[in-house]
Design an enzyme around this catalytic site. Structure first.
Site, PDB file in Angstrom:
ATOM      1  N   LYS A   1      -2.942  -3.459  -7.393  1.00 20.70           N
ATOM      2  CA  LYS A   1      -4.188  -3.387  -6.619  1.00 20.70           C
ATOM      3  C   LYS A   1      -4.520  -1.942  -6.261  1.00 20.70           C
ATOM      4  O   LYS A   1      -3.690  -1.243  -5.690  1.00 20.70           O
ATOM      5  CB  LYS A   1      -3.938  -4.203  -5.344  1.00 20.70           C
ATOM      6  CG  LYS A   1      -5.124  -4.546  -4.539  1.00 20.70           C
ATOM      7  CD  LYS A   1      -4.757  -5.616  -3.521  1.00 20.70           C
ATOM      8  CE  LYS A   1      -4.089  -5.052  -2.303  1.00 20.70           C
ATOM      9  NZ  LYS A   1      -3.879  -6.017  -1.223  1.00 20.70           N
TER      10      LYS A   1
ATOM     11  N   LYS B   1       2.727  -3.251   0.603  1.00 23.34           N
ATOM     12  CA  LYS B   1       1.963  -2.024   0.832  1.00 23.34           C
ATOM     13  C   LYS B   1       2.631  -1.182   1.902  1.00 23.34           C
ATOM     14  O   LYS B   1       3.613  -1.601   2.509  1.00 23.34           O
ATOM     15  CB  LYS B   1       0.510  -2.325   1.172  1.00 23.34           C
ATOM     16  CG  LYS B   1       0.296  -3.007   2.488  1.00 23.34           C
ATOM     17  CD  LYS B   1      -1.172  -2.993   2.875  1.00 23.34           C
ATOM     18  CE  LYS B   1      -2.079  -3.450   1.761  1.00 23.34           C
ATOM     19  NZ  LYS B   1      -3.313  -4.065   2.265  1.00 23.34           N
TER      20      LYS B   1
END
Ligand SMILES: O=C[C@H](O)COP(=O)(O)O
EC number: 4.2.3.153
Length: 229
Positions: A82, A25
């Site tokens: 996600k 991320k």
């Protein structure tokens, strides 16, 4: 219970290779900020057989944007894709989740789709996790996740107690979904997380030494792995 650790760079990922899932991320772009495809690709190479997850962002009701990002993350090598839902509308949630699931599963049926709602949904005005889960299940997602949306150091446990997190986990199980729990979790939360028994816990700040804007520390990843096992 598996441990997901979120590095923000290839350098940090090298310290995370013993975790169960390596979650790429870019914290500078939000709670579930997306990193670059070339970073996902390189981390996937480093990870070998370990599953790699990629966050694609904290989204408004924009199914096209979300689907294209989800497809991009899957093409770059992410095994888990996600997304966070930063809005509060059930119809739009259905549309976004359905689009993301299709974008990932049509070309890559073996990949896993994770839908996150936020423990601090009241202050964010976003969809509640227990409202999101049945929609995620209906749309064919694999995991329902809770994270904090505003990364200001407040933990998920400051917004949802053990009973609420257990009820979320059990609801997901009855819907055929796995559960991932995250949100400024601390080492001292691990025993109660084991009692709640989600399939995955996700951490970053914990393994940075408390401040998620600093670097992941190899020795803290080792400590988290030992405590989770
Ligand atoms: O997916 C999990 C998140 O990276 C958790 O980050 P955090 O522990 O800093 O809240």
């Amino acid at each position: 219970m598996k441990l997901l650790v979120s590095p923000s760079s290839i350098e940090e990922a090298k310290f995370c290779l013993d975790a169960d899932i390596i979650d790429v991320k870019r914290p500078a772009e939000g709670s579930l900020g997306a990193n670059f495809p070339w970073v996902i690709r390189e981390i996937k190479k480093l990870a070998g057989n370990k599953p790699v997850s990629a966050a694609i962002g904290d989204y408004g009701p924009t199914p096209g944007n979300a689907a294209l990002a989800a497809y991009g993350a899957a093409c770059a090598g992410a095994d888990f894709v996600k997304i966070g839902l930063m809005f509060n509308d059930k119809t739009a949630a259905h549309e976004v989740i359905e689009s993301v699931v299709r974008a990932v599963k049509e070309p890559f049926p073996e990949k896993t789709v994770v839908i996150a709602a936020y423990s601090d949904y009241v202050r964010l005005g976003s969809i509640a996790p227990h409202i999101m889960s049945p929609i995620a299940a209906k749309c064919g997602a694999d995991f329902a996740m809770i994270d904090t949306g505003a990364k200001d150091g407040k933990s998920t446990f400051e917004f949802m107690n053990k009973e609420a997190l257990k009820a979320f986990t059990e609801q997901n199980r009855s819907l055929g979904l796995g559960t991932a729990l995250a949100g400024s979790l601390k080492f001292e939360d691990i025993p109660v997380l084991k009692e709640i028994n989600p399939e995955i816990i996700g951490v970053r700040g914990m393994v940075c030494g408390g401040d998620r804007t600093t670097m992941v520390k190899a020795e803290l990843v080792t400590k988290a792995i030992q405590m989770v096992r």
